[in-house]
Scaffold this active site. Structure first.
Site, PDB file in Angstrom:
ATOM      1  N   GLU A  37      -3.603   7.598  -4.968  1.00 25.54           N
ATOM      2  CA  GLU A  37      -4.926   6.963  -4.942  1.00 25.54           C
ATOM      3  C   GLU A  37      -5.494   6.750  -6.345  1.00 25.54           C
ATOM      4  OE1 GLU A  37      -6.278   5.437  -2.634  1.00 25.54           O
ATOM      5  OE2 GLU A  37      -5.095   6.087  -0.943  1.00 25.54           O
ATOM      6  N   TYR A  39     -14.873   6.294  -3.141  1.00 21.58           N
ATOM      7  CA  TYR A  39     -13.692   5.666  -2.525  1.00 21.58           C
ATOM      8  C   TYR A  39     -12.564   6.678  -2.370  1.00 21.58           C
ATOM      9  CZ  TYR A  39      -9.149   3.831  -2.014  1.00 21.58           C
ATOM     10  OH  TYR A  39      -7.874   3.692  -1.567  1.00 21.58           O
ATOM     11  N   ASP A  88     -13.116   0.217  -0.696  1.00 19.49           N
ATOM     12  CA  ASP A  88     -12.625  -0.363  -1.951  1.00 19.49           C
ATOM     13  C   ASP A  88     -12.897  -1.871  -1.933  1.00 19.49           C
ATOM     14  OD1 ASP A  88     -10.832  -1.338  -0.124  1.00 19.49           O
ATOM     15  OD2 ASP A  88      -9.110  -1.091  -1.436  1.00 19.49           O
TER      16      ASP A  88
END
Length: 387
Positions: free
Chosen positions: A50, A133, A151
């Site tokens: 991520e 996020y 996102d």
DNA sequence: AATACGTGGCC
DNA sequence: TGGCCAAGTAT
């Protein structure tokens, strides 16, 4: 709870929401991409992926992801990694504060969470470098918590589904999409729901050349139904990078080693090694001539010391500057555009002392040190002229 | 709230 | 070529 109506968004009825979840997840089950991090439920792996994926394309990330886990297989190994190794792992990926923050977070995990990755949204959010996020992504994917991961993809897809008349580029509008997702998200499969929306947004509902007729949820899309797909999402144009003019001093000693300096600034390219750089107001052929032939030229105007002179003073060196011209090196960051002129020379005298962290390196040793893109371009341009 | 922070691909 | 875009966060 934020009032969606105040933003001109009318949320669907429960039945439509249930039906949307079903449609989207069925599509995802058939079409999800086989990505390395999707084969793991290890929160550390999900975390690494991520962070790497922030503002970075999947194809770019994959090789970095594999190597990073090879070099740093555990949170503990990351927490204890030397800075050079850390930056080397990220070299070329950009946004290097990401990996510095990751190490800080790894140290947080060791000290505050007994080495075990936090399993609550609060705990995950408390880690350095993890914003809303990423906290949502890790919570939902690794821990099955019903947290939205909003996102750019998700905002774009939602903006088209609901004809949202708010700029997705304005960070303050993120909360609107967050609120929409809190209603839409499937509490039974939050991780898959988030990823399905991202997959959809990155391909079929891409920002450029989308293929809306292929969307599994086009019947749900207000913009599709109204023929207004081209109007969404709303996004203000970005500002142009500001031009910066620099002289790069490529200086070698009698042993063929080159002078490199560590960037001690904590801002742009912090911690990377670079050829000494001197910022100038701008380039012109005239100043270039004066620089190269300052011994013989008689400047009409009293100019300050040349970059070469400043350099020799600052680094306690005497240099025989070579009369060579090199191709201008250009490098565009998100906010600046560097124009770099290379000046080459050989040292005739060096002092022990230099008030900076500097190193004389042979070209074969360059690969052992983190060098960002502009310096790699400078080296290539230097070689091109020298051959 | 607005800006700093990288790089590569696409048209 | 220049401009746009990419699974954002910190300050």
């Amino acid at each position: 709870m934020l009032d969606l109506e105040k933003y001109g968004v009318t949320m669907w009825e429960k039945d439509k929401i249930l039906s949307f979840r079903q449609k989207l997840l069925a599509w995802y089950d058939e079409n999800k991409r086989d990505l390395p991090w999707r084969r793991s439920k290890n929160p550390y792996h999900i975390w690494v992926s991520e962070i790497m994926l922030q503002q970075t394309r999947v194809d770019t990330v994959i090789p970095y992801y594999e190597r990073f886990l090879d070099w740093f297989p555990t949170v503990e190994s990351l927490a204890n990694a030397p800075e050079e190794r850390l930056l080397k792992a990220w070299e070329g990926l950009g946004y290097y504060s990401r990996v510095r923050n990751m190490q800080t977070a790894a140290q947080q995990i060791m000290s505050e969470f007994e080495g075990k990755f936090p399993s609550t949204y609060e705990g995950i959010s408390s880690l350095k470098g993890i914003g809303p996020y990423t906290a949502g992504a890790i919570s939902s994917i690794a821990f099955n918590l019903p947290q939205p991961a909003v996102d750019g993809n998700v905002m774009r897809v939602l903006a088209r589904l609901f004809e949202v008349n708010h700029d997705i580029g304005n960070p303050s509008n993120r909360k609107l999409f967050q609120a929409m997702m809190e209603v839409l998200i499937d509490p039974d499969r939050p991780g898959d729901f988030n990823q399905a929306l991202m997959d959809l947004g990155s391909d079929i509902e891409a920002p450029v050349n989308p293929r809306p007729e292929e969307s599994p949820v086009k019947e749900f899309s207000a913009a599709y139904q109204h023929g207004t797909m081209d109007c969404y999402p709303i996004k203000a144009p970005k500002k142009k990078p500001i031009p910066i003019f620099l002289k790069a001093l490529v200086v070698q000693n009698s042993q063929g080693q080159f002078l490199l300096e560590k960037n001690e600034s904590e801002k742009l390219l912090a911690g990377f090694w670079h050829f000494p750089l001197i910022e100038v107001d701008e380039f012109s052929d005239q100043t270039q001539d004066l620089d190269l032939f300052s011994q013989v030229a008689e400047p009409i105007l009293e100019l300050g010391p040349s970059p070469q002179e400043s350099f020799e003073q600052d680094y306690d060196l005497e240099v025989d500057w070579q009369d060579l011209r090199f191709e201008e090196v250009k490098h565009i960051f998100s906010h600046r555009k560097w124009h770099i002129q290379i000046i080459a020379g050989r040292v005739t005298e060096t002092q022990e002392y230099a008030d900076r962290e500097v190193l004389w390196l042979s070209p074969e040793e360059f690969i052992n040190y983190p060098l960002a893109k502009p310096q790699q371009k400078i080296w290539q341009a230097y070689l091109k002229r020298s051959c």
